[in-house]
Design a protein around this motif. Structure first.
Motif, short mmCIF file in Angstrom:
data_model
loop_
_atom_site.label_atom_id
_atom_site.label_comp_id
_atom_site.label_asym_id
_atom_site.label_seq_id
_atom_site.Cartn_x
_atom_site.Cartn_y
_atom_site.Cartn_z
N ILE A 45 -7.32 -7.91 -2.14
CA ILE A 45 -6.50 -6.71 -2.15
C ILE A 45 -5.92 -6.54 -3.55
O ILE A 45 -5.45 -7.51 -4.17
N ILE A 46 -6.00 -5.33 -4.07
CA ILE A 46 -5.49 -5.00 -5.39
C ILE A 46 -4.21 -4.21 -5.25
O ILE A 46 -4.13 -3.26 -4.46
N ASP A 47 -3.17 -4.62 -5.98
CA ASP A 47 -1.89 -3.90 -6.04
C ASP A 47 -1.38 -3.49 -4.66
O ASP A 47 -1.29 -2.30 -4.32
N PRO A 48 -0.97 -4.48 -3.83
CA PRO A 48 -0.65 -4.21 -2.42
C PRO A 48 0.73 -3.58 -2.18
O PRO A 48 1.62 -4.19 -1.57
N PHE A 49 0.89 -2.36 -2.65
CA PHE A 49 2.09 -1.58 -2.37
C PHE A 49 1.89 -0.92 -1.01
O PHE A 49 1.32 0.16 -0.91
N LEU A 50 2.35 -1.59 0.04
CA LEU A 50 2.03 -1.18 1.41
C LEU A 50 3.27 -0.75 2.18
O LEU A 50 3.45 0.43 2.47
N SER A 51 4.14 -1.69 2.51
CA SER A 51 5.30 -1.38 3.36
C SER A 51 6.25 -0.39 2.68
O SER A 51 6.93 0.37 3.37
N GLY A 52 6.30 -0.37 1.37
CA GLY A 52 7.17 0.57 0.67
C GLY A 52 6.55 1.91 0.37
O GLY A 52 7.21 2.82 -0.14
N ASN A 53 5.26 2.06 0.71
CA ASN A 53 4.54 3.30 0.42
C ASN A 53 4.84 4.34 1.50
O ASN A 53 4.52 4.14 2.67
N PRO A 54 5.44 5.48 1.13
CA PRO A 54 5.76 6.49 2.14
C PRO A 54 4.53 7.10 2.81
O PRO A 54 4.65 7.71 3.87
N ASN A 55 3.35 6.90 2.21
CA ASN A 55 2.12 7.43 2.80
C ASN A 55 1.25 6.34 3.41
O ASN A 55 0.04 6.54 3.57
N PHE A 56 1.86 5.23 3.76
CA PHE A 56 1.09 4.11 4.32
C PHE A 56 0.49 4.48 5.68
O PHE A 56 -0.57 3.99 6.06
N GLY A 57 1.16 5.37 6.40
CA GLY A 57 0.63 5.86 7.67
C GLY A 57 0.60 4.80 8.75
O GLY A 57 1.45 3.92 8.81
N ASN A 58 -0.44 4.85 9.58
CA ASN A 58 -0.53 3.95 10.72
C ASN A 58 -1.47 2.77 10.47
O ASN A 58 -2.01 2.18 11.41
N ASP A 91 -1.35 -6.45 9.87
CA ASP A 91 -2.03 -7.68 10.28
C ASP A 91 -3.52 -7.61 9.97
O ASP A 91 -4.13 -8.61 9.56
N GLU A 92 -4.13 -6.44 10.17
CA GLU A 92 -5.54 -6.28 9.85
C GLU A 92 -5.78 -6.40 8.35
O GLU A 92 -6.77 -6.99 7.91
N ILE A 93 -4.88 -5.84 7.56
CA ILE A 93 -5.03 -5.94 6.11
C ILE A 93 -4.92 -7.39 5.66
O ILE A 93 -5.67 -7.85 4.79
N ALA A 94 -4.00 -8.13 6.26
CA ALA A 94 -3.77 -9.53 5.87
C ALA A 94 -4.86 -10.46 6.41
O ALA A 94 -5.09 -11.53 5.83
N GLY A 111 -1.79 -17.38 2.38
CA GLY A 111 -2.24 -18.40 1.44
C GLY A 111 -3.19 -17.87 0.39
O GLY A 111 -3.79 -18.64 -0.37
N ALA A 112 -3.35 -16.55 0.33
CA ALA A 112 -4.26 -15.94 -0.64
C ALA A 112 -3.83 -16.27 -2.07
O ALA A 112 -2.64 -16.31 -2.38
N GLU A 113 -4.82 -16.48 -2.92
CA GLU A 113 -4.55 -16.77 -4.33
C GLU A 113 -4.21 -15.48 -5.07
O GLU A 113 -4.88 -14.47 -4.90
N VAL A 114 -3.19 -15.54 -5.92
CA VAL A 114 -2.77 -14.38 -6.70
C VAL A 114 -3.44 -14.44 -8.08
O VAL A 114 -3.34 -15.44 -8.78
N ILE A 115 -4.11 -13.36 -8.44
CA ILE A 115 -4.74 -13.21 -9.75
C ILE A 115 -3.91 -12.20 -10.53
O ILE A 115 -3.78 -11.05 -10.12
#
Length: 265
Positions: A52-65, A69-72, A99-103
């Motif tokens: 996953i690149i640049d995971p701005f998810l929960s704070g994104n107002p357009n994250f939608g439905n 858990d599926e993303i993770a 436990g994903a490695e951060v690059i």
């Protein structure tokens, strides 16, 4: 970096023992998939790798439905272009959960270590990190990178970068990060020959649609262009119309994804 096609040929070649349905299922498993999560966040999946690149998810107002858990699920790597909150986003929570490695850039890794993360693979502009099935190269981006502390003071987090992913038996993906156009994009094309461009188009904090289109047409030979960094906040462009109009005869290369939409390659 990677050009061995043997595995793909084994699983996609014709065989009297395998039904057409089975071969299609195998091919689908082998295909690289990209999902746009909104803003600048994408998942790239291939083989047993999920980045996953640049995971701005929960704070994104357009994250939608979309389902967090599926993303993770089965996430192996988190790749960051720079340190602004609308790109770092949920990195800490995702990394701790999976436990994903951060690059990321070395300075950004040092900052994230203060947040309790330890599983890093750090780099900097011009450097390449090589894995068994892919590599990632940190290239130039014209932008800033910082975080703001509880006192409102901004702290630099090193350089902002674009990221080039060379993937074994798959197309090369270039996530531009947040950037303006710059002449050395020509060198990125010469050195990496990216097939897929993930391109910011929203203006104000990145190049706008017309300039983004110019960068794609003048400097790159993309087969597929996916626009991003638009429609998230009121002060950036709400749609990709300027970009599409400015792409002219190359507009057929552009794939505008809906938030949460997947495209296979």
């Amino acid at each position: 970096f990677f050009n061995d096609t043997a595995t793909t040929e084994i699983y996609t070649s014709s065989s009297s023992a395998a039904s057409d349905v089975y071969k299609r299922q195998i091919k689908h498993w082998l295909d690289m998939k990209i999902i746009w999560h909104g803003h600048s966040s994408f998942t790239i999946s291939f083989s047993d790798i999920k980045i996953i690149i640049d995971p701005f998810l929960s704070g994104n107002p357009n994250f939608g439905n979309q389902n967090m858990d599926e993303i993770a699920s089965e996430l192996t790597h988190i790749a960051l272009t720079h340190g602004h909150n609308d790109h770092v986003g949920d990195t800490v929570d995702l990394a701790k959960k999976t436990g994903a490695e951060v690059i990321a850039n070395a300075d950004l890794c040092s900052y994230l270590k203060t947040k309790g993360l330890n599983n890093f693979n750090q780099g900097n502009t011009g450097g390449t990190i090589v894995y068994d099935k892919f590599s990632v190269t940190f290239v130039q981006a014209h932008h800033s990178s910082s975080t703001v502390d509880e006192n409102g003071i901004s702290h630099s987090l090193g350089f902002s970068n674009g990221l080039v992913f060379h993937i074994k038996n798959e197309k090369t993906v270039y996530h531009m990060g947040d950037t303006d156009i710059f002449g050395d994009m020509q060198l990125i094309e010469e050195l990496h020959k990216p097939d897929i461009g993930l391109v910011p188009i929203g203006d104000r904090f990145t190049m706008g649609g017309a300039v983004a289109a110019l960068s794609c047409k003048r400097y790159f030979n993309f087969s597929t262009i996916i626009p991003c960094h638009f429609g998230t906040f009121p002060i950036i462009d709400c749609n990709p119309e300027k970009f599409l109009k400015s792409m002219d005869n190359d507009v057929s290369k552009v794939k505008v994804l809906s938030v949460g939409e997947e495209i296979d390659f």
